[in-house]
Design an enzyme around this catalytic site. Structure first.
Site, PDB file in Angstrom:
ATOM      1  N   GLY A 291       0.799  -1.216   0.000  1.00 30.57           N
ATOM      2  CA  GLY A 291       0.000   0.000   0.000  1.00 30.57           C
ATOM      3  C   GLY A 291       0.834   1.268   0.000  1.00 30.57           C
ATOM      4  O   GLY A 291       1.927   1.319  -0.566  1.00 30.57           O
ATOM      5  N   SER A 292       0.339   2.275   0.664  1.00 30.81           N
ATOM      6  CA  SER A 292       0.954   3.603   0.583  1.00 30.81           C
ATOM      7  C   SER A 292       2.295   3.719   1.283  1.00 30.81           C
ATOM      8  O   SER A 292       2.967   4.755   1.151  1.00 30.81           O
ATOM      9  CB  SER A 292      -0.015   4.658   1.138  1.00 30.81           C
ATOM     10  N   THR A 293       2.704   2.697   2.036  1.00 32.36           N
ATOM     11  CA  THR A 293       4.072   2.761   2.578  1.00 32.36           C
ATOM     12  C   THR A 293       5.084   2.812   1.430  1.00 32.36           C
ATOM     13  O   THR A 293       6.178   3.365   1.587  1.00 32.36           O
ATOM     14  CB  THR A 293       4.383   1.546   3.474  1.00 32.36           C
ATOM     15  N   ILE A 294       4.714   2.255   0.267  1.00 37.46           N
ATOM     16  CA  ILE A 294       5.607   2.261  -0.899  1.00 37.46           C
ATOM     17  C   ILE A 294       5.783   3.677  -1.436  1.00 37.46           C
ATOM     18  O   ILE A 294       6.767   3.977  -2.122  1.00 37.46           O
ATOM     19  CB  ILE A 294       5.055   1.322  -1.991  1.00 37.46           C
ATOM     20  N   LYS A 295       4.867   4.582  -1.095  1.00 35.85           N
ATOM     21  CA  LYS A 295       5.023   5.976  -1.532  1.00 35.85           C
ATOM     22  C   LYS A 295       6.274   6.608  -0.937  1.00 35.85           C
ATOM     23  O   LYS A 295       6.785   7.607  -1.465  1.00 35.85           O
ATOM     24  CB  LYS A 295       3.781   6.786  -1.157  1.00 35.85           C
TER      25      LYS A 295
END
Length: 570
Positions: A291-295
């Site tokens: 999810g958005s941790t990859i951002k």
């Protein structure tokens, strides 16, 4: 005279003949006697040898006789945490064997043993007792109570031998890290298997694994912190009605894993359910769309490329269409966003445009450089290989920019984040003690120090003003990034089934530790509440840091809580 002489010759001849016959008789008799003596000597020697061996064996300890040498359990070294607390050790246990040739009544033996061992395999045991073999195992690793009760039965042909088995004082708390041994005390998972692969198995096979000569194996794990993490995750699973949860505490300077837990787990002292799929070590052996941790990595990529900086702007005023796909923001602002705003508002559109700026090849190369697309190297055998599209197209790069379309393990996500926080050095994780100097020797510079400084600023900013507010812990200056990923159900992403994560670092002025929490399929804590990562994964991290920060040697400071300020952008 002549007749007398003839008679004398005849007598002489007769006398000579009798002498020859007598000599021959004597000679033959002597040889026969020698043969008898020699034969007796040979038989005496044979029987003396047999008698000597019988006397030798009769003087041996019965506990040293019995089963095949290959089935005798060998010693293993203790496993201890970084402070010397025992995590695994050998204990003596009794195993039940039978000598079928001495068993009088197999039916009676089975009937009486069943009163103590109700789970005994009756048919299998009967065949063993009737096999006529010299030795058979009946039950390995009995409790002292079982041994005593069987002794009271007084069964002929039944005996015990002392073996070694593994005992894990911390129980389930550290099961996925330490691992398991089989019934012959050989490592089959976790660091128990790693220790065997480093040469212990060869020592055991050669008979050189002697307990007094085996030094304890020290881990990087802090059992105190491990207990805290396990407790918080167990509570979180119940509070958020989740199917699983996990967390890792990683030293950002050395790559040491200080604590790592995945629940549900199992009791290594009674691992009857260890192989059930829901007992998987999700932190290293499970791959997930993070999810958005990859951002975190998408933004770092844009900054490190030199194509963007903290003042760059991205138009997120309307959804982004890629072919038949439409990219939207969860809580869109409907306007142009600065790069810090893209990060703290977790904009899918902004992240997609960051990736598009770098390009498909550059995007894939950066994630590979950060260790997110290749199998992680560490001592733990249970490590999964990340997955990615066979062929990267623009739509793949766009969706991967905000955490959908590639899967990696939570542990290596934390390892990659450490590189973003520690000055740009990627350090493969270890479960063994490692100094900063040793870490420096194996570290790989993957981003510039300026990129790392910018990411520290953004992490702190997000905890103060963005989606990471619930991870704040007074005095410890936490920074981080949320990640709420929709799970695939029946081939399609579901808006109601989520895999949540929160990726944090502290203290943000000089990050010493990375803390990553995951929670699988959480439900709202209370009716009317949401189930996003900011509401469940972030509080897990906050509780872990609150309880363990001081134990990790981080001194709380309350004089300058704000490590970042928000610049107003219109």
């Amino acid at each position: 005279m002549i007749s007398w002489l003839r008679r004398r010759k005849i007598e002489a001849a007769a006398s000579a003949g009798s002498i020859v016959v007598e000599g021959a008789r004597k000679a033959t008799g002597g040889k026969a006697k020698n043969r008898v003596v020699m034969t007796m000597a040979v038989f005496f020697g044979i029987y003396a040898t047999i008698a000597g061996r019988l006397i030798y064996f009769g003087m041996q300890d019965p506990a040293d006789s019995g089963g095949p040498a290959s089935r005798v359990t060998a010693s293993r070294p203790d496993i201890v945490d970084r402070n010397g607390e025992v995590l695994a050790t050998d204990i003596k246990t009794a195993s039940l064997f039978a000598e079928p040739r001495r068993v009088v009544d197999a039916d009676e033996v089975i009937e009486k043993l069943a009163t103590v061992l109700p789970d005994i395999e009756v048919e299998q045991t009967y065949h063993k007792l009737k096999s006529g073999a010299g030795f058979v195992w009946l039950k390995r690793q009995l409790t002292p109570k079982q041994q005593n009760e069987i002794i009271q039965l007084g069964l002929p042909g039944i005996g015990f031998r002392t073996e070694k088995r593994r005992f894990y004082p911390a129980g389930p708390t550290i099961s996925h890290i330490v691992g398991l041994t089989n019934i012959d005390n050989q490592g089959i998972s976790g660091l128990e298997k790693y220790i065997d692969d480093q040469g212990l198995a060869d020592l055991q096979a050669s008979g050189l694994a002697i307990a007094k000569d085996l030094n304890p194996v020290k881990l990087s794990i802090d059992l105190r912190v491990q207990h805290i993490v396990h407790d918080e995750l167990t509570q979180a699973m119940e509070r958020y009605h989740a199917i699983a949860a996990g967390a890792v505490v990683l030293n950002a300077k050395t790559g040491e894993v200080v604590a790592m837990v995945s629940v549900p787990d199992y009791d290594p002292n009674n691992p009857y359910n260890a192989h059930e799929k829901d007992r998987l070590n999700r932190m290293s052996a499970g791959t997930y769309e993070m999810g958005s941790t990859i951002k975190s990595f998408t933004t770092a990529m844009a900054l490190d490329s030199g194509l963007a900086n903290l003042e760059s702007r991205f138009d997120a005023s309307r959804p982004l269409r890629i072919g038949r796909f439409t990219i939207k923001d969860f809580h869109g602002k409907g306007r142009v966003l600065t790069l810090p705003e893209v990060f703290i508002y977790s904009s899918n559109i902004g992240s997609a445009k960051e990736a598009d700026m770098v390009g498909i090849e550059g995007h894939r190369e950066f994630l590979k450089r950060m260790g997110l697309l290749t199998r992680m190297r560490t001592e733990l055998p249970e490590v999964a290989t990340p997955t990615e599209p066979k062929e990267w197209k623009k739509v793949n790069s766009i969706t991967i920019a905000f955490g959908h379309g590639m899967s990696t393990t939570p542990l290596q996500t934390a390892v990659g984040a450490a590189a973003l926080m520690n000055g740009g050095k990627l350090i493969q994780p270890t479960f063994l003690p490692r100094s900063e100097a040793e870490a420096g020797a194996v570290a790989e510079q993957v981003v510039e120090e300026k990129t790392s400084a910018d990411m520290r600023y953004l992490y702190r900013l997000n905890a103060e003003k963005g989606s990471g507010k619930r991870a704040e812990v007074p005095g410890f200056r936490v920074g981080g990034k949320t990640g709420t990923a929709e799970k695939v159900v029946n081939g399609r992403y579901s808006s109601t089934v989520r895999f949540n994560a929160f990726l944090a670092a502290f203290p943000m002025d000089d990050p010493q530790y990375i803390v990553l929490s995951i929670i699988d399929e959480p439900k709202p804590e209370k009716p009317g509440m949401g189930a996003t990562s900011g509401l469940n994964a972030a509080p897990i991290v906050a509780n872990i840091i609150r309880r363990s920060g001081a134990l990790l040697g981080v001194k709380p400071e309350f004089g300058h809580e704000s490590g970042a300020t928000v610049v107003s952008y219109q």
